[in-house]
Design a protein around this motif. Structure first.
Motif, PDB file in Angstrom:
ATOM      1  N   LEU A   1       2.124   3.020 -13.842  1.00 26.92           N
ATOM      2  CA  LEU A   1       2.827   3.861 -12.876  1.00 26.92           C
ATOM      3  C   LEU A   1       3.593   2.960 -11.909  1.00 26.92           C
ATOM      4  CD1 LEU A   1       0.079   6.539 -12.100  1.00 26.92           C
ATOM      5  CD2 LEU A   1       1.625   6.341 -14.056  1.00 26.92           C
ATOM      6  N   VAL A   2       4.893   3.187 -11.791  1.00 29.61           N
ATOM      7  CA  VAL A   2       5.773   2.317 -11.001  1.00 29.61           C
ATOM      8  C   VAL A   2       6.536   3.174  -9.991  1.00 29.61           C
ATOM      9  CG1 VAL A   2       7.641   0.636 -11.075  1.00 29.61           C
ATOM     10  CG2 VAL A   2       6.044   0.804 -12.996  1.00 29.61           C
ATOM     11  N   SER A   3       6.481   2.781  -8.714  1.00 33.60           N
ATOM     12  CA  SER A   3       7.258   3.457  -7.670  1.00 33.60           C
ATOM     13  C   SER A   3       8.687   2.939  -7.713  1.00 33.60           C
ATOM     14  CB  SER A   3       6.636   3.208  -6.291  1.00 33.60           C
ATOM     15  OG  SER A   3       5.364   3.841  -6.192  1.00 33.60           O
ATOM     16  N   ASN A   4       9.628   3.842  -7.874  1.00 35.92           N
ATOM     17  CA  ASN A   4      11.036   3.460  -8.013  1.00 35.92           C
ATOM     18  C   ASN A   4      11.568   2.764  -6.758  1.00 35.92           C
ATOM     19  OD1 ASN A   4      10.961   4.600 -10.492  1.00 35.92           O
ATOM     20  ND2 ASN A   4      12.323   6.319 -10.025  1.00 35.92           N
ATOM     21  N   ASP A   5      12.517   1.852  -6.992  1.00 35.37           N
ATOM     22  CA  ASP A   5      13.270   1.211  -5.907  1.00 35.37           C
ATOM     23  C   ASP A   5      12.367   0.443  -4.947  1.00 35.37           C
ATOM     24  OD1 ASP A   5      15.677   2.407  -6.878  1.00 35.37           O
ATOM     25  OD2 ASP A   5      15.061   4.280  -5.911  1.00 35.37           O
ATOM     26  N   THR A   6      11.314  -0.161  -5.469  1.00 36.62           N
ATOM     27  CA  THR A   6      10.426  -1.000  -4.664  1.00 36.62           C
ATOM     28  C   THR A   6      10.237  -2.334  -5.380  1.00 36.62           C
ATOM     29  OG1 THR A   6       8.377  -0.211  -5.714  1.00 36.62           O
ATOM     30  CG2 THR A   6       9.204   1.041  -3.821  1.00 36.62           C
TER      31      THR A   6
ATOM     32  N   LEU B   1       0.824  -1.206   0.000  1.00 37.39           N
ATOM     33  CA  LEU B   1       0.000   0.000   0.000  1.00 37.39           C
ATOM     34  C   LEU B   1       0.859   1.257   0.000  1.00 37.39           C
ATOM     35  CD1 LEU B   1      -2.834   1.177   0.050  1.00 37.39           C
ATOM     36  CD2 LEU B   1      -2.771   1.065   2.547  1.00 37.39           C
ATOM     37  N   LEU B   2       2.021   1.211   0.629  1.00 38.85           N
ATOM     38  CA  LEU B   2       2.891   2.383   0.667  1.00 38.85           C
ATOM     39  C   LEU B   2       3.370   2.757  -0.731  1.00 38.85           C
ATOM     40  CD1 LEU B   2       4.975   1.657   3.894  1.00 38.85           C
ATOM     41  CD2 LEU B   2       3.418   3.585   3.546  1.00 38.85           C
ATOM     42  N   TYR B   3       3.758   1.775  -1.558  1.00 32.16           N
ATOM     43  CA  TYR B   3       4.198   2.164  -2.900  1.00 32.16           C
ATOM     44  C   TYR B   3       3.050   2.410  -3.853  1.00 32.16           C
ATOM     45  CZ  TYR B   3       4.104  -2.892  -4.271  1.00 32.16           C
ATOM     46  OH  TYR B   3       3.759  -4.201  -4.532  1.00 32.16           O
ATOM     47  N   VAL B   4       1.849   1.921  -3.513  1.00 34.11           N
ATOM     48  CA  VAL B   4       0.681   2.271  -4.339  1.00 34.11           C
ATOM     49  C   VAL B   4       0.186   3.670  -4.008  1.00 34.11           C
ATOM     50  CG1 VAL B   4      -1.702   1.673  -4.886  1.00 34.11           C
ATOM     51  CG2 VAL B   4      -0.002  -0.136  -4.638  1.00 34.11           C
ATOM     52  N   MET B   5       0.190   4.029  -2.706  1.00 40.66           N
ATOM     53  CA  MET B   5      -0.267   5.347  -2.273  1.00 40.66           C
ATOM     54  C   MET B   5       0.855   6.376  -2.282  1.00 40.66           C
ATOM     55  SD  MET B   5      -3.485   5.426  -1.741  1.00 40.66           S
ATOM     56  CE  MET B   5      -3.532   6.983  -0.879  1.00 40.66           C
ATOM     57  N   ASN B   6       1.957   6.072  -2.904  1.00 41.47           N
ATOM     58  CA  ASN B   6       3.060   7.009  -3.054  1.00 41.47           C
ATOM     59  C   ASN B   6       2.538   8.347  -3.596  1.00 41.47           C
ATOM     60  OD1 ASN B   6       5.475   8.311  -3.614  1.00 41.47           O
ATOM     61  ND2 ASN B   6       5.959   7.011  -5.382  1.00 41.47           N
ATOM     62  N   PRO B   7       2.738   9.477  -2.890  1.00 42.56           N
ATOM     63  CA  PRO B   7       2.201  10.765  -3.369  1.00 42.56           C
ATOM     64  C   PRO B   7       2.634  11.101  -4.797  1.00 42.56           C
ATOM     65  CG  PRO B   7       2.948  10.977  -1.108  1.00 42.56           C
ATOM     66  CD  PRO B   7       3.368   9.618  -1.559  1.00 42.56           C
ATOM     67  N   SER B   8       3.843  10.744  -5.167  1.00 39.92           N
ATOM     68  CA  SER B   8       4.283  11.015  -6.539  1.00 39.92           C
ATOM     69  C   SER B   8       3.445  10.249  -7.548  1.00 39.92           C
ATOM     70  CB  SER B   8       5.760  10.638  -6.688  1.00 39.92           C
ATOM     71  OG  SER B   8       6.576  11.392  -5.819  1.00 39.92           O
ATOM     72  N   LYS B   9       3.044   9.037  -7.201  1.00 37.34           N
ATOM     73  CA  LYS B   9       2.204   8.251  -8.108  1.00 37.34           C
ATOM     74  C   LYS B   9       0.809   8.849  -8.218  1.00 37.34           C
ATOM     75  CE  LYS B   9       2.505   3.734  -8.239  1.00 37.34           C
ATOM     76  NZ  LYS B   9       2.339   2.268  -8.008  1.00 37.34           N
ATOM     77  N   LEU B  10       0.250   9.293  -7.099  1.00 42.03           N
ATOM     78  CA  LEU B  10      -1.077   9.914  -7.143  1.00 42.03           C
ATOM     79  C   LEU B  10      -1.050  11.185  -7.978  1.00 42.03           C
ATOM     80  CD1 LEU B  10      -3.610  10.125  -4.280  1.00 42.03           C
ATOM     81  CD2 LEU B  10      -3.175  12.150  -5.641  1.00 42.03           C
ATOM     82  N   GLN B  11       0.011  11.966  -7.838  1.00 43.49           N
ATOM     83  CA  GLN B  11       0.109  13.199  -8.633  1.00 43.49           C
ATOM     84  C   GLN B  11       0.279  12.887 -10.114  1.00 43.49           C
ATOM     85  OE1 GLN B  11       3.426  15.097  -6.733  1.00 43.49           O
ATOM     86  NE2 GLN B  11       2.227  15.796  -4.966  1.00 43.49           N
TER      87      GLN B  11
END
Length: 868
Positions: A739-744, A605-615
Motif C-alpha cells: 500500500l503506497v500513499s500517492n505523491d509522498t 506517520l502521516l502517509y502511513v496513517m493515511n485514512p485511504s490506506k487504512l481503508q
C-alpha cells in the motif's frame, strides 16, 4: 548496452533524431530544448531496448531487447510514456548524448557500449550465451541446454537479473573465487564459456578470468587427522609459501627432511559434472520437455525429476549425490601438503590474503578423518526426500568428500532448513545453529527432531528463557546471534552454557539468515566460536550497506543459488501475484505532510496513517478472510501497527511482545479458524515459519530496503495445499500487496524496494483505485471527516518516541538490549498519567476581547498542541 558504476548493466536506446520534431528555441539566445522522458513515479528508471542492427546467419551480433528496472521484467501492467505524448516535457541535453550517429537515451547516467560488431558463430542459435567484453553474460532461458548452462553460470558468475526469457550475469573476482572453491580450474571455466558463447570468448574476458583465478584455489587449508595441513597440487606454490618467514616458522617437521606429504587426489564430482557442459549436453532430456522455457525449468532451478514412461523399468534407487562417498581417483593429479601448528593457523591465513602473498586459502574439513571430536549418532529419517536443487547445493558442499565452508542461497519456503539439517547429518559432528530470534530457535529444534533420529536431550536451546545443554559428548545447540555476541554480565547458568560453546570444537556452524553477519555486532560471533566448517543460509544475499562481499572471507564463497522462477514453475514454491495499491492522501493529512517544518518521523506517520490506506487495508483483510485466506499485515511503524490492529480488532506482535505471547498468537493464527489475520512489525521479517499464510499486506516498511521486501515476500512463498473450491482455476495461490500513499516519499522508497524482486522475475500489478472499484468507502473505518480529524489530532500531539519506527539496535528484528538491567531516568507526573506531550489551554474570561471564531473542522486540532 551499458552499465552503471556498480556494474549493473542496462541497454540504451539509439534514436534517429531526424524523426523528432524539435521545438524552436525560446527565452535566452542559445537555449536548446530536446526530448526528455520524465516519469512521475520512477525517478531512476532504466530503459532497455535494442539497436537497429539485425543478424543474418553467421553475420554480426544483433542487439538484445529487454526492459529493466521498475516496472519489471515480466508483463508489468504499468503504462510507459510515449515519445509522441503531448505531456512529454521537452528538455534537451540532460537525457541525451550524441555518438555521431544519433542520440542515446540515458546517456546522462549511463556509459554507452556497442557490442554489435562481435563476430557470430555459424551455429550461434544452438548456443545459449552472449558473452560481452565487459564481463556481462546473457543467458537465453528458451535454449534447449538452458539448465546445463544455468548450473555452470551460477557456479562462476553473479546473477544480476533473471526475468522470464533472458538472464543477466556478471563475472566478478568473488564469483570466480567461488568457482575455484568447488573445483573448477581456469582452463575449465574458459573452455566451457567458449563452447557456450554465440560469439566466442572475447580476449578481455579470457584475460580477466586468468588474472582473477591465477592464485585462487591453488592452496587449501585442510583439517585432517586432527592436524592442519596446507595442501596444493602445485609443489612450486608450496615452496614459494615456505620462503615467507611467518609460514616457515609455523611449519611442523615430523622428520629430518623437509619433503612434502604426497597423496592421491580425489576427483570432484560437482566440478566434473560442470566441466562436461556443452551445447550438445543433455539435449535429449531437454527435447523431451519441449525445448522451451518450461522444459528449461525442469531441473535448472530445482524442478522435479522425469518420471519413467509406461513399460520403462524404473531406475534403481540411488542415494543423494552428497551422501555417496567419492571413490574416483584423479590419475592426473597428486596432492602435496605440509603441516602447520594449530596456534599459527590465523597468522598463516592472514599472510596468504591478497594483501600479503596473494594465495587466498580455501578451507576444507575432513570430517571422516577427525577422531578427536566425538561422533554424533544422527541419521535422516527414512521418509526424508530431497528436491533436485537441494541435492545440487549439498553436492557443491561435499563434492570431494570433505566439507567446504560457504553460502547456499535458496528462496524462502524452498527448504533451507532441510539443507542445513542434512549437512549436519552428513558430518555427524557437534553442530551449532545461530538464528535471529527465539521463535526461530524453537523452529530449528523442531526441524532437527522432525527430520533426524536425534532424541530430545541431544538438541538443546540457549536463549534468554532457556539455558539448556545436551548431556552427551556431542549434540546440537540452537541459539541466537545476540546470545553469543552479547558482552555484558550474564547469569551464572547462562555463563556456564556460554563457556561450553566457546571451549568446544564444533564440527559445523549453521548461520541462518547469514546476511546479518556483516553487522558489526554479529561479526564477533565468527571469532568467538571455533568451528571447522561454516554454512551460511539465506534467501536474500543483499545489503544496502554493501558489506555483503565481506561474507566471502567471513564465511566462504557462495556454493549455490537457485532461480526463483524455476522453482515456481516446478511447483516447489507458491506462485505469487504482487500488487502495488495506490492510496490517495486525504486533504487534511496532505496539508500537514506538506507543511514546512514538519518533522521527518511525523511526515512518515502521516502517509502511513493515511485514512485511504487504512481503508484499503481493511478492505483487503475482510475480502481475503471471506475467501478463507490467512493474512499477514506488516508495519515497521509501531504507532501505526497498534492503531491498525486495535481498530480492526486483530492480534499484533512487535519487539516488546514476550516470547510466550508471540508463540500463543502464532499458534492461534496457524490452527484457530477464527484467527485469520495477524499484524507484525519488522521482528517478523526473518525466520518465521508460517506456512499457512498466503496473503501479505504491507502498510509500512524500512525506507528502500530491497532485502526486507524479499524477506517479507518469503513469508507467503511456502507451497500451499490445494483448498476445496479454491486454487484449481486460479493462476496465483498467494498475494502480496504493498500500500503506497500517492505523491509522498513512500513512492520513491517503494520503487527502490521492489528492484530485487523485479530482478528475480517478478512483476508488480498497479491498482490505482481499489476502493472505487470495490464500491466506495461504505462500512469502512474513518469514513467520516470527524474520525479522520481525531486521528490527525492524535498524530500531531504524539511525541517523537511514540511515532517513530521500531527502535531495534540491529537489523533483521534482533533487539540488542539488556532486558535484565534496570535504568533510572528523569520524568514527571504527566508522564505517569499518560499525558506526556499534552497540556490544557487557558482562556482569560471577561477580558473584554471577543473570542476568535474557529473555522469548521479546526476545533479539535486547536485543543491539542505539541509541548514546547
Amino acid at each position: 548496452m551499458s552499465g552503471d558504476a556498480q556494474g549493473r548493466p542496462s541497454t540504451v536506446v539509439r534514436l534517429n533524431v531526424s524523426s523528432i520534431q524539435q521545438p524552436q528555441p525560446s527565452g535566452e539566445a542559445g537555449t536548446r530544448r530536446t526530448a526528455r522522458l520524465r516519469s512521475q513515479r520512477h525517478l531512476d528508471e532504466e530503459w532497455v531496448a535494442s539497436d537497429d542492427a539485425e543478424s543474418d546467419g553467421g553475420g554480426q551480433a544483433s542487439g538484445t531487447s529487454q526492459r529493466r528496472g521498475r516496472p519489471g521484467s515480466r508483463a508489468t501492467k504499468r503504462s510507459t510514456p510515449s515519445m509522441a505524448s503531448e505531456e512529454v516535457d521537452w528538455d534537451l541535453e540532460e537525457g541525451y548524448a550524441s555518438d555521431g550517429q544519433g542520440y542515446v537515451l540515458g546517456a546522462q547516467d549511463e556509459k554507452f557500449a556497442n557490442f554489435s560488431s562481435l563476430p557470430m558463430r555459424p551455429d550461434h542459435p544452438n548456443r545459449p550465451l552472449w558473452v560481452c567484453p565487459d564481463g556481462r553474460i546473457f543467458l537465453e532461458t528458451f535454449s534447449r541446454v538452458y539448465k546445463q548452462a544455468y548450473d555452470f553460470l551460477i557456479a562462476c558468475a553473479e546473477p544480476v537479473s533473471r526475468p522470464e526469457f533472458i538472464h543477466e550475469y556478471a563475472l566478478t573476482p568473488h564469483s570466480l573465487y567461488a568457482a575455484v572453491s568447488i573445483g573448477l580450474d581456469t582452463p575449465t571455466i574458459v573452455g566451457v564459456l567458449g563452447r557456450l558463447s554465440k560469439c566466442g570468448l572475447p580476449a578481455e574476458v579470457r584475460a580477466f578470468i586468468e588474472a582473477s583465478t591465477e592464485n585462487y584455489g591453488k592452496v587449501k587449508l585442510v583439517l585432517q587427522r586432527n592436524a592442519f595441513f596446507v595442501e596444493s597440487p602445485y609443489p612450486a606454490v608450496l615452496r614459494r609459501l615456505l620462503r615467507d618467514p611467518v609460514i616457515r616458522a609455523a611449519r611442523v617437521l615430523r622428520a629430518a627432511d623437509d619433503c612434502f606429504e604426497v597423496s592421491a587426489a580425489v576427483r570432484d564430482a560437482a566440478a566434473a559434472t560442470l566441466a562436461k557442459t556443452d551445447v550438445d549436453a543433455g539435449g535429449e532430456e531437454a527435447e523431451e520437455g519441449g525445448g522451451g522455457g518450461e522444459a528449461a525449468g525442469l531441473d535448472g532451478g530445482g524442478g522435479s525429476a522425469r518420471e519413467p514412461s509406461q513399460g520403462e523399468a524404473p531406475a534403481p534407487p540411488a542415494g543423494p549425490a552428497y551422501l555417496i562417498d567419492p571413490v574416483e581417483i584423479d590419475p592426473d593429479r597428486e596432492l602435496h601438503a605440509f603441516e602447520i601448528e594449530a596456534a599459527q593457523v590465523e597468522h598463516v591465513k592472514q599472510r596468504c590474503l591478497p594483501g600479503g602473498l596473494n594465495y587466498p586459502m580455501l578451507e576444507e574439513y575432513d570430517f571422516r578423518g577427525d577422531v578427536a571430536n566425538p561422533t554424533l549418532s544422527m541419521e535422516l529419517r527414512p521418509h526424508v526426500s530431497h528436491r533436485p536443487y537441494q541435492e545440487k547445493s549439498l553436492a557443491k558442499m561435499f563434492g570431494n568428500g570433505r566439507a567446504r565452508s560457504g553460502i547456499i542461497v535458496l528462496p524462502c519456503g524452498a527448504g533451507k532448513s532441510l539443507v542445513g539439517v542434512s549437512a549436519a547429518a552428513r558430518m555427524k559432528k557437534s553442530c551449532l545453529v545461530l538464528c535471529t530470534n527465539a521463535v526461530s530457535v524453537d523452529q530449528w529444534k523442531y526441524q532437527f527432531q522432525m527430520w533426524t533420529s536425534l532424541r530430545d536431550d541431544q538438541v538443546c536451546r540457549f536463549t534468554s528463557a532457556n539455558h539448556e545443554w545436551f548431556a552427551a559428548a556431542a549434540g546440537v545447540c540452537v541459539t541466537t546471534y545476540t546470545m553469543v555476541a552479547y558482552s555484558g554480565r550474564r547469569s551464572e547458568e547462562s555463563e556456564n552454557v556460554m563457556n561450553e560453546i566457546m571451549n568446544r570444537e564444533w564440527g559445523l556452524i549453521i548461520l541462518d539468515e547469514v546476511h546479518v553477519v556483516p553487522a558489526q555486532m554479529f561479526r564477533k560471533v565468527i571469532g568467538i566460536v571455533k568451528a571447522h566448517c561454516k554454512l551460511g543460509l539465506t534467501a536474500t544475499l543483499v545489503r544496502e550497506d554493501h558489506l555483503i562481499t565481506d561474507l566471502n572471507f567471513l564465511i566462504g564463497p557462495k556454493l549455490y543459488e537457485a532461480n526463483w522462477l524455476d522453482l515456481t514453475r516446478a511447483g516447489h514454491i507458491a506462485n505469487v501475484q504482487c500488487a502495488e495499491v495506490w492510496c490517495p492522501m486525504t486533504r487534511e493529512f496532505y496539508r500537514e505532510y506538506l507543511r514546512p517544518g514538519t518533522p521527518v518521523t511525523q511526515r512518515q506517520l502521516l502517509y502511513v496513517m493515511n485514512p485511504s490506506k487504512l481503508q484499503a487495508c481493511q478492505f483487503l483483510v475482510q475480502y481475503h478472510e471471506r475467501r478463507g485466506d490467512k493474512v499477514i499485515v506488516f508495519s515497521d511503524n509501531i504507532y501505526a501497527l497498534r492503531e491498525y490492529a486495535v481498530r480492526m480488532k486483530r492480534p499484533f506482535i512487535y519487539g516488546a511482545t514476550g516470547h510466550q505471547e508471540r508463540t500463543r498468537i502464532l499458534h492461534a493464527f496457524k490452527h484457530n479458524p477464527e484467527v485469520n489475520t495477524v499484524f507484525l512489525s519488522k521482528v517478523g521479517d526473518n525466520s518465521l515459519d508460517i506456512p499457512e499464510a498466503n496473503v501479505l499486506v504491507q502498510i509500512s516498511s524500512h525506507a528502500g530496503s530491497r532485502r526486507q521486501e524479499a524477506q517479507r515476500l518469503g513469508r507467503i512463498l511456502r507451497k500451499k495445499k490445494a483448498r476445496l473450491g479454491v486454487g484449481e482455476a486460479e493462476e496465483f495461490d498467494a498475494f502480496f500487496y504493498t500500500l503506497v500513499s500517492n505523491d509522498t516519499q513512500e513512492v520513491y522508497f517503494t520503487s527502490k524496494r521492489q528492484q530485487f524482486l523485479v530482478d528475480q522475475g517478478y512483476s508488480y500489478k498497479v491498482i490505482p483505485s481499489l476502493l472505487e472499484n470495490a464500491g466506495g468507502e461504505e462500512g469502512l473505518l474513518l469514513s467520516s471527516l470527524d474520525e479522520q480529524l481525531d486521528v490527525l489530532a492524535a498524530i500531531l500531539a504524539a511525541n517523537e518516541t511514540d511515532i517513530g519506527d521500531e527502535n531495534l539496535a540491529e537489523v533483521d528484528g534482533v533487539p540488542l538490549r539488556n532486558s535484565g538491567a534496570a535504568r533510572r531516568t528523569t520524568g514527571n507526573m504527566a508522564a505517569l498519567s499518560g499525558a506526556a506531550g499534552m497540556r490544557y489551554m487557558e482562556f482569560a474570561a471577561g477580558a473584554g476581547r471577543p473570542r476568535p471564531a474557529l473555522k469548521q473542522g479546526q476545533g479539535r486540532l486547536a485543543k491539542l498542541r505539541k509541548k514546547g
